[in-house]
Write a protein that holds these residues in place. Structure first.
Motif, PDB file in Angstrom:
ATOM      1  N   ALA A  33      35.130  39.147  28.534  1.00 17.73           N
ATOM      2  CA  ALA A  33      33.868  38.482  28.869  1.00 17.73           C
ATOM      3  C   ALA A  33      33.039  39.429  29.715  1.00 17.73           C
ATOM      4  CB  ALA A  33      34.112  37.172  29.607  1.00 17.73           C
ATOM      5  N   THR A  34      31.770  39.076  29.879  1.00 17.59           N
ATOM      6  CA  THR A  34      30.861  39.844  30.727  1.00 17.59           C
ATOM      7  C   THR A  34      30.222  38.920  31.751  1.00 17.59           C
ATOM      8  OG1 THR A  34      30.350  41.473  29.012  1.00 17.59           O
ATOM      9  CG2 THR A  34      28.736  41.217  30.770  1.00 17.59           C
ATOM     10  N   TRP A  35      30.207  39.375  33.004  1.00 16.73           N
ATOM     11  CA  TRP A  35      29.482  38.691  34.074  1.00 16.73           C
ATOM     12  C   TRP A  35      28.135  39.382  34.251  1.00 16.73           C
ATOM     13  CZ3 TRP A  35      31.270  34.634  37.214  1.00 16.73           C
ATOM     14  CH2 TRP A  35      32.605  34.271  37.041  1.00 16.73           C
ATOM     15  N   GLY A  36      27.138  38.639  34.688  1.00 13.26           N
ATOM     16  CA  GLY A  36      25.865  39.303  34.893  1.00 13.26           C
ATOM     17  C   GLY A  36      24.871  38.536  35.728  1.00 13.26           C
ATOM     18  N   ILE A  37      23.999  39.299  36.375  1.00 14.76           N
ATOM     19  CA  ILE A  37      22.766  38.815  36.986  1.00 14.76           C
ATOM     20  C   ILE A  37      21.675  39.733  36.449  1.00 14.76           C
ATOM     21  CG2 ILE A  37      21.459  38.483  39.117  1.00 14.76           C
ATOM     22  CD1 ILE A  37      24.129  38.004  40.545  1.00 14.76           C
ATOM     23  N   LEU A  50      23.403  40.697  24.581  1.00 13.16           N
ATOM     24  CA  LEU A  50      24.332  39.564  24.682  1.00 13.16           C
ATOM     25  C   LEU A  50      23.792  38.348  23.933  1.00 13.16           C
ATOM     26  CD1 LEU A  50      25.347  39.990  28.425  1.00 13.16           C
ATOM     27  CD2 LEU A  50      26.878  40.213  26.464  1.00 13.16           C
ATOM     28  N   VAL A  51      22.485  38.135  24.016  1.00 21.43           N
ATOM     29  CA  VAL A  51      21.880  37.040  23.248  1.00 21.43           C
ATOM     30  C   VAL A  51      22.043  37.302  21.751  1.00 21.43           C
ATOM     31  CG1 VAL A  51      19.698  35.903  22.681  1.00 21.43           C
ATOM     32  CG2 VAL A  51      20.242  36.452  25.055  1.00 21.43           C
ATOM     33  N   GLU A  52      21.795  38.538  21.362  1.00 20.12           N
ATOM     34  CA  GLU A  52      21.900  38.921  19.958  1.00 20.12           C
ATOM     35  C   GLU A  52      23.321  38.719  19.433  1.00 20.12           C
ATOM     36  OE1 GLU A  52      19.723  40.915  16.661  1.00 20.12           O
ATOM     37  OE2 GLU A  52      18.982  40.455  18.668  1.00 20.12           O
ATOM     38  N   PHE A  60      29.782  35.100  28.071  1.00 21.27           N
ATOM     39  CA  PHE A  60      29.021  35.497  29.258  1.00 21.27           C
ATOM     40  C   PHE A  60      29.248  34.497  30.385  1.00 21.27           C
ATOM     41  CE2 PHE A  60      25.195  35.364  31.927  1.00 21.27           C
ATOM     42  CZ  PHE A  60      25.165  36.687  32.342  1.00 21.27           C
ATOM     43  N   HIS A  61      29.397  35.016  31.616  1.00 16.02           N
ATOM     44  CA  HIS A  61      29.501  34.189  32.824  1.00 16.02           C
ATOM     45  C   HIS A  61      28.354  34.539  33.754  1.00 16.02           C
ATOM     46  CE1 HIS A  61      33.411  32.688  31.680  1.00 16.02           C
ATOM     47  NE2 HIS A  61      33.906  33.905  31.624  1.00 16.02           N
ATOM     48  N   GLN A  62      27.650  33.525  34.218  1.00 14.76           N
ATOM     49  CA  GLN A  62      26.510  33.716  35.110  1.00 14.76           C
ATOM     50  C   GLN A  62      26.996  33.765  36.557  1.00 14.76           C
ATOM     51  OE1 GLN A  62      23.729  30.372  35.905  1.00 14.76           O
ATOM     52  NE2 GLN A  62      22.195  31.658  34.899  1.00 14.76           N
ATOM     53  N   GLY A  63      26.712  34.858  37.249  1.00 14.64           N
ATOM     54  CA  GLY A  63      27.120  34.995  38.640  1.00 14.64           C
ATOM     55  C   GLY A  63      25.974  34.758  39.604  1.00 14.64           C
ATOM     56  N   ARG A  64      26.303  34.754  40.904  1.00 23.00           N
ATOM     57  CA  ARG A  64      25.293  34.553  41.949  1.00 23.00           C
ATOM     58  C   ARG A  64      25.204  35.747  42.900  1.00 23.00           C
ATOM     59  NH1 ARG A  64      26.463  30.475  38.483  1.00 23.00           N
ATOM     60  NH2 ARG A  64      24.569  29.242  38.413  1.00 23.00           N
ATOM     61  N   LEU A  83      46.059  43.642  31.303  1.00 29.86           N
ATOM     62  CA  LEU A  83      45.906  43.865  29.868  1.00 29.86           C
ATOM     63  C   LEU A  83      44.552  43.401  29.356  1.00 29.86           C
ATOM     64  CD1 LEU A  83      49.458  42.754  28.718  1.00 29.86           C
ATOM     65  CD2 LEU A  83      48.615  45.082  29.059  1.00 29.86           C
ATOM     66  N   SER A  84      43.853  42.596  30.136  1.00 34.92           N
ATOM     67  CA  SER A  84      42.537  42.099  29.758  1.00 34.92           C
ATOM     68  C   SER A  84      41.648  42.161  30.988  1.00 34.92           C
ATOM     69  CB  SER A  84      42.637  40.659  29.240  1.00 34.92           C
ATOM     70  OG  SER A  84      41.412  40.243  28.669  1.00 34.92           O
ATOM     71  N   ALA A  85      40.382  42.499  30.782  1.00 34.81           N
ATOM     72  CA  ALA A  85      39.460  42.694  31.894  1.00 34.81           C
ATOM     73  C   ALA A  85      38.106  42.098  31.550  1.00 34.81           C
ATOM     74  CB  ALA A  85      39.322  44.189  32.205  1.00 34.81           C
ATOM     75  N   HIS A  86      37.213  42.112  32.524  1.00 38.93           N
ATOM     76  CA  HIS A  86      35.836  41.673  32.348  1.00 38.93           C
ATOM     77  C   HIS A  86      34.886  42.817  32.639  1.00 38.93           C
ATOM     78  CE1 HIS A  86      36.652  37.069  33.027  1.00 38.93           C
ATOM     79  NE2 HIS A  86      37.006  37.489  31.832  1.00 38.93           N
ATOM     80  N   ALA A  87      33.697  42.753  32.061  1.00 35.17           N
ATOM     81  CA  ALA A  87      32.610  43.663  32.399  1.00 35.17           C
ATOM     82  C   ALA A  87      31.639  42.955  33.332  1.00 35.17           C
ATOM     83  CB  ALA A  87      31.893  44.127  31.134  1.00 35.17           C
ATOM     84  N   VAL A  88      30.884  43.750  34.098  1.00 35.74           N
ATOM     85  CA  VAL A  88      29.894  43.210  35.030  1.00 35.74           C
ATOM     86  C   VAL A  88      28.609  44.006  34.858  1.00 35.74           C
ATOM     87  CG1 VAL A  88      29.308  42.772  37.438  1.00 35.74           C
ATOM     88  CG2 VAL A  88      31.681  42.552  36.686  1.00 35.74           C
ATOM     89  N   THR A  89      27.514  43.323  34.529  1.00 39.76           N
ATOM     90  CA  THR A  89      26.238  44.004  34.359  1.00 39.76           C
ATOM     91  C   THR A  89      25.259  43.582  35.450  1.00 39.76           C
ATOM     92  OG1 THR A  89      24.358  44.393  32.882  1.00 39.76           O
ATOM     93  CG2 THR A  89      25.421  42.247  32.720  1.00 39.76           C
TER      94      THR A  89
END
Length: 625
Positions: A33-37, A50-52, A60-64, A83-89
């Motif tokens: 998954a990807t987190w983002g602000i 991500l929308v595309e 996608f996870h919405q952060g604060r 073994l599994s990770a997340h991305a942060v944008t």
């Protein structure tokens, strides 16, 4: 060669969705998954990509808060066995620099997270742009360069085609158990939106096999010989035991040989607390049993530990003149510490082969019976610290842990990172399962607990996940409570209100600083923060962010509140004001020293006395050569 025309951001999201890890036949998606602000530095690039792609391709996870998003990703990665990770944008500027603390935490703890900060224009059509830091001596430097020392791999993608080698290198590092940590791909905002004809092979499914490195046979036999020759061996279990899934191998070894196991903060839970060979935490926050064994040990077998100063009591713990070290670690850097015999290999593979090589060997019966008796005596001290003699009284911090101890099973996961709680937990907590004890003490970052609990809950749905926080830590980073509410994640936040930085307050007293500026209180007439407690209502704050809040004023109310929270299907907070002060009985004091330098010259009696004690303690330090 067939090609697909996509923007750089679209290509990156498509690529990430096709990356997997595999270990021992178990396959996981590498970037789950990807987190983002979003801001101007990533909204038209990664945001549009991500929308595309849609949530089926990349959740996608919405952060604060950007730092908190990294903490959540780290919690997920740790619970997922790396073994599994997340991305942060993030956008450029403050969004990017807010990543640095989380990146350092990930790298210190060898936990994978992919950071995708926006960056200034690569083509420089306007210079400077909003939020760009101008560096007069270097035109190619941006604030993202702050992430270089905190990352295990860093690259700035200044052309679309440069993404291909950079993305492959990023995946290699994330999946490498010896190298993993924070990985940063800085993405200039114009490059994110620029189109390119990508080779279709770039988007092929890739499986990154996580190697199980075997020990060198000759070195392993040398280690076995050292263990056979030892009369008082001690295993120090670090986080590497958990990372390699080596708990069963460790248990088989100690049951065959009788060697006791002490645990670092990261290694606690390598054996369940009631196993006869488990002697508890080691070092400054360790148990009487473990630290006593460490002082007398003639051989220390470090398994997946970095030997931090809390573990070694700043070089004063291992006092046997002839003590030697055998270090099992996946990284040579750590395996060579303490002038030890380095076994550079996977912990599980090494422990299994050591058990075979030690067939027929067992520690002296007197040694085993002595540490078993000492363990029983320590357990009695734990029970005394946990005991609540009055159900209608305000609980101490140790009693809060004691009440929680009566409610949890091996399914529960406890998360903590900073303050006085890590010390109490390391000494007292009765760990029931390999992943129950989640204390981040490599970086000991205030504000980690609540976002990390969210990440853990995402990786372990259906299990009770507890974030234990003091008032100081809560005020650092409560914002992701909103995320837990938004996602419907039933994390349990326990706020212990003691009106200040209790841990640093105690340390301040110990080093002669007299608790200066560590209480959350009004200014007194003399200008110090020693007036009445501040009228801050953290329970009301938590409720305003969407948590169900249960207030507990007594031990009885605490027991009821924790039981209710444990079965709740929505995010819930238990708020309790703890009893403090010199007259309150708590956990046993520190059993080993920790070096925090004390003023060499001072006029105040507290500092003079503290320096005398410091000089006495530091004289016991030794270098293991």
């Amino acid at each position: 060669m067939t090609a697909r025309r996509l923007t750089t951001a679209q290509a990156l999201v498509t690529f990430l969705a096709r990356q997997y890890t595999e270990r021992a036949g178990h396959r996981s998606r590498l970037i789950a998954a990807t987190w983002g602000i979003f801001g101007h530095g990533n909204v038209a690039g990664i945001g549009q990509a991500l929308v595309e792609a849609g949530p089926d391709t990349m959740l996608f996870h919405q952060g604060r808060n950007e730092q908190a998003m990294v903490h959540a990703a780290v919690g997920f990665a740790r619970q997922s066995g790396r073994l599994s990770a997340h991305a942060v944008t993030t956008s450029i500027g403050p969004g990017a620099t807010n990543l640095v603390t989380g990146a350092a935490l990930a790298t210190v703890n060898h936990l994978p997270v992919l950071l995708l900060p926006g960056d200034s224009f690569a083509a420089r059509p306007a210079d400077p742009v909003l939020q760009q830091l101008e560096v007069p001596y270097a035109g190619d430097v941006s604030v993202n360069d702050c992430l270089r020392p905190a990352s295990r791999y860093f690259d700035r993608i200044t052309r679309p085609e440069a993404l291909i080698p950079a993305a492959l290198a990023a995946m290699r590092v994330l999946a490498d158990p010896a190298q993993t940590g924070a990985v940063t791909l800085a993405l200039p905002q114009d490059v994110q939106a620029e189109a390119y004809d990508w080779p279709e092979e770039f988007f092929a499914e890739r499986v990154w096999r996580v190697p199980v490195q075997q020990p060198d046979r000759a070195t392993l036999l040398d280690a076995a010989d050292a263990i056979r020759a030892a009369r008082r061996p001690l295993i120090v279990a670090g986080g590497g035991v958990h990372h390699s899934g080596a708990e069963p191998a460790l248990r088989a070894l100690v049951e065959a040989t009788g060697i006791p196991v002490a645990a670092t903060q990261a290694g606690k839970g390598s054996l369940p607390y009631d196993h006869p060979a488990d002697v508890g935490g080691i070092g400054h926050t360790g148990t009487v049993t473990a630290d006593g064994l460490a002082r007398a040990a003639d051989l220390v077998i470090g398994v997946g530990t970095r030997y931090t100063d809390f573990t070694t009591a700043s070089g004063t713990l291992f006092q046997e003149p002839a003590v030697r070290f055998v270090n099992v670690n996946i990284t040579g850097f750590d395996a060579h510490k303490m002038a030890g015999l380095p076994v550079i290999a996977d912990a599980g593979a090494t422990l299994r082969q050591l058990t075979e090589a030690l067939t027929g060997h067992r520690v002296p019966a007197g040694y085993e019976s002595a540490y078993t008796a000492a363990k029983a005596e320590w357990e009695a001290q734990v029970s005394a610290a946990y005991a609540a003699y009055r159900e209608d009284a305000r609980p101490t911090q140790a009693q809060v842990l004691g009440v929680l101890d009566t409610l949890v099973t091996g399914e529960d996961i406890l998360i903590n990172a900073a303050g006085s709680l890590p010390g109490d937990l390391h000494k007292l907590w009765r760990t029931r399962s390999r992943d129950q004890y989640h204390v981040e003490y490599g970086y000991s970052c205030m504000g980690y607990e609540i976002p990390a609990a969210i990440g853990v809950q995402l990786a372990a749905p259906g299990r009770p996940v507890w974030a234990l926080v003091g008032d100081g830590t809560y005020l650092m980073n409560p914002t992701e409570i909103v995320t837990a509410v938004q996602e419907g994640l039933p994390v349990k936040v326990v706020i212990l209100q003691n009106h200040g930085y209790a841990s640093i307050g105690g340390l301040s007293d110990a080093v002669g600083a007299e608790g200066f500026a560590t209480g959350y209180r009004f200014r007194a007439p003399d200008g110090t923060y020693t007036g009445d407690p501040l009228p801050v209502d953290l329970a009301a704050n938590a409720a305003s962010l969407g948590l169900t809040v249960l207030r507990a004023q007594t031990v009885r109310e605490l027991r009821e509140a924790l039981a209710t929270a444990r079965t709740s299907d929505r995010p819930t907070c238990v708020y309790v004001e703890t009893e403090t002060g010199d007259t309150v009985s708590g956990p046993p004091p520190a059993q080993a020293w920790w070096d925090v330098p004390v003023a060499e010259t001072a006029t105040r009696p507290s500092a003079v006395k503290a320096r005398e004690e410091y000089d006495r303690q530091v004289a016991a330090r030794r270098r293991h050569l």
